[in-house]
Enzyme design. Structure first.
Site, PDB file in Angstrom:
ATOM      1  N   ASP A  50     -15.965   2.110   1.557  1.00 10.79           N
ATOM      2  CA  ASP A  50     -15.526   0.726   2.199  1.00 10.79           C
ATOM      3  C   ASP A  50     -16.565   0.245   1.358  1.00 10.79           C
ATOM      4  OD1 ASP A  50     -12.472   1.871   2.761  1.00 10.79           O
ATOM      5  OD2 ASP A  50     -13.020   1.870   4.934  1.00 10.79           O
TER       6      ASP A  50
ATOM      7  N   ARG B   7       0.856  -1.629   0.072  1.00 12.75           N
ATOM      8  CA  ARG B   7       0.209  -0.258  -0.141  1.00 12.75           C
ATOM      9  C   ARG B   7       1.016   1.224   0.209  1.00 12.75           C
ATOM     10  NH1 ARG B   7      -5.342  -0.682   3.528  1.00 12.75           N
ATOM     11  NH2 ARG B   7      -5.722   0.852   2.519  1.00 12.75           N
TER      12      ARG B   7
HETATM   13  C1  S3P Z   1      -9.899   5.294   7.377  1.00 16.86           C
HETATM   14  C2  S3P Z   1     -10.069   6.032   6.297  1.00 16.86           C
HETATM   15  C3  S3P Z   1     -10.450   5.519   4.830  1.00 16.86           C
HETATM   16  C4  S3P Z   1     -10.854   3.733   4.918  1.00 16.86           C
HETATM   17  C5  S3P Z   1     -10.446   2.760   5.622  1.00 16.86           C
HETATM   18  C6  S3P Z   1     -10.460   4.002   7.337  1.00 16.86           C
HETATM   19  C7  S3P Z   1      -9.897   5.687   8.555  1.00 16.86           C
HETATM   20  O1  S3P Z   1      -9.348   5.073   4.083  1.00 16.86           O
HETATM   21  O2  S3P Z   1     -11.088   3.123   3.339  1.00 16.86           O
HETATM   22  O3  S3P Z   1     -11.001   1.763   5.664  1.00 16.86           O
HETATM   23  O4  S3P Z   1     -10.264   4.864   9.553  1.00 16.86           O
HETATM   24  O5  S3P Z   1      -9.318   7.443   8.707  1.00 16.86           O
HETATM   25  P1  S3P Z   1      -8.700   6.261   3.488  1.00 16.86           P
HETATM   26  O6  S3P Z   1      -9.052   7.606   4.184  1.00 16.86           O
HETATM   27  O7  S3P Z   1      -7.105   6.258   2.740  1.00 16.86           O
HETATM   28  O8  S3P Z   1      -9.426   6.778   2.337  1.00 16.86           O
END
Ligand code: S3P
Length: 448
Positions: free
Chosen positions: A330, A131
């Site tokens: 998600d 990632r």
């Molecule tokens: C999250 C933010 C999201 C999400 C992840 C949880 C968080 O990612 O996809 O499952 O708790 O801040 P991104 O902020 O990279 O979009």
């Protein structure tokens, strides 16, 4: 080896069932659970948590907080206490911080550690190692963090030397990401002066809400038509607070879609967090004609929650705008499953961020749809799913690529497809929804 996936893959199949019935409460929200641990660490004194998600991802964050000096104790199911060390009080960890599968835990903790004069090494499983972390490292470097080690392309393993006195910065996030925003805000807690984060599309706001709740000086203003400007004054004294974690809407999505697509179903999902930055899937399903009724809207742990009654519904294809993506980021894999049962085409626009989740979710969803006889097209970053009007062949074996949401989405598909749907590995479901199997079985799902 710390980065290896520790358990061997365990395949699982979901067999068609007549209907799903009953009530359930899914586990606590993953985003808030990670943050509860982190705010506990950064407060002086004892923070208590109720309803914590006891999934592997959150437990990794708890381990990291311990390595940085917190005393953490489990007092009962979902009940935890964290004795924090406070901002500026972090200890240098004596071992690698292994975040397993957890993007959120690793990225937020890079911000926490980056705001302190300590050296820490971040690593995780094969999924986490793929990632992109440059999006986190870029602003942290501006704040004075040194990147001592990184794998190709800004990936884990990553070693950081945190800043003794982080620079307060003004930063516009390149993509709508609560993880980027949160990493900056958490590092900024130890910076003298005002740090500003601007996002052109609002992402989930749990960090901001919890910062205010724990006593930080923070203000949020609208920015443009969908964005926000967040301003945090550094070096507050955070005071420990009781945290009550509402049920995770991203986990609730699975029984909700399962009930919608399985004829005759009637399911109540209790206490689902209704934060508007998390309810994009519900909005979309309602537009598709879903029979979802809110039963008892109330406030729990500072968030709106509701019980949702979901009945099997004939769905219609819709066009989902790119602006909605941050509020349901998600949920696209399980929306694709709902779309497969709809009448007509569902077009999901602007899914570029799906390519950098626990797996390349756009590719993983596409392969799963193909394996189960569902017609789709990918046009650039858009996914178009052709609905089968309640009829989906199924019978496929889906590659999960260490991605819990791919596994759960296709197990949901199997509840209502004509033939059983298999996933090549169920073990990583424990990262976010360890009780998925028994809870779905209690509704009538047949996993074997
Ligand atoms: C999250 C933010 C999201 C999400 C992840 C949880 C968080 O990612 O996809 O499952 O708790 O801040 P991104 O902020 O990279 O979009």
């Amino acid at each position: 080896m710390s980065h290896a996936h520790s358990t061997p893959p365990r395949p699982l199949s979901s067999h068609p069932v007549a209907r799903l019935n009953g009530r359930l409460r899914v586990p606590g929200d993953k985003s808030i659970s990670h943050r509860a641990m982190i705010f506990g660490l950064l407060s002086v004194g004892q923070t208590t948590v109720e309803g914590l998600l006891e999934g592997e991802d959150v437990l990794r964050t708890a381990e990291a907080c311990k390595a940085l000096g917190a005393l953490i104790e489990r007092q009962g199911e979902g009940r935890w206490s964290i004795q924090g060390v406070g901002i500026g009080g972090l200890r240098e960890p004596s071992h690698v911080l292994d975040f397993g599968n957890a993007g959120t835990g690793s990225r937020l903790m890079m911000g926490v550690a980056g705001g302190h004069p300590i050296v820490s090494r971040f690593d995780g499983d094969a999924s986490l190692r793929k990632r992109p972390m440059r999006r986190i490292l870029d602003p942290l470097v501006q704040m004075g963090v040194e990147v001592l080690e990184q794998a190709e392309g800004g990936r884990c393993p990553i070693t950081l030397r945190g800043a003794a006195v982080p620079n307060p910065i003004t930063y516009t996030t390149p993509v709508a990401s609560a993880q980027i925003k949160s990493a900056i805000l958490l590092a900024a807690l130890n910076a003298p002066g005002l740090t500003t984060v601007i996002e052109n599309e609002a992402s989930r706001d749990h960090t901001e809400k919890m910062l205010a709740y724990f006593g930080a000086e923070i203000s949020v203003e609208p920015e443009g038509s969908h964005g926000r400007k967040i301003m945090l004054n550094g070096q507050p004294e955070l005071r420990p607070m009781p945290v009550v974690v509402p049920a995770d809407p991203s986990s609730a999505a699975f029984p909700i879609v399962a009930a919608l697509i399985t004829p005759g179903s009637d399911v109540i999902v209790e206490g689902v967090m209704m934060n508007p930055l998390r309810t994009g899937l519900l909005t979309t399903l309602l537009e598709m004609g879903a029979d979802i009724v809110e039963l008892d809207r109330r406030i729990e742990g500072g968030e709106d929650v509701a019980d949702l009654r979901v009945r099997a519904s004939g769905l219609k294809g819709v066009d989902v705008s790119a602006e909605r993506a941050p509020s349901m980021i998600d949920e696209y894999p399980v929306l694709a499953v709902a779309a497969a049962f709809a009448e007509g085409v569902t077009r999901m626009n602007g899914l570029q961020e799906l390519r950098v989740k626990e797996s390349d979710r756009l590719a993983a969803v596409a392969a799963g749809l193909a394996a189960n006889g569902i017609a789709f097209e990918i046009e650039g970053d858009d996914l178009l799913v052709e609905g089968g009007q309640g009829e989906v062949k199924g019978g496929g074996m889906v590659a999960t690529h260490l991605d819990h949401r791919i596994a759960m989405s296709f197990l949901v598909l199997g509840c209502a497809a004509r033939n059983a749907v298999g996933v090549d590995d169920e073990t990583m479901i424990a990262t976010s929804f360890p009780t998925f199997k028994p809870m779905m079985a209690a509704l009538g799902a047949h996993f074997a």
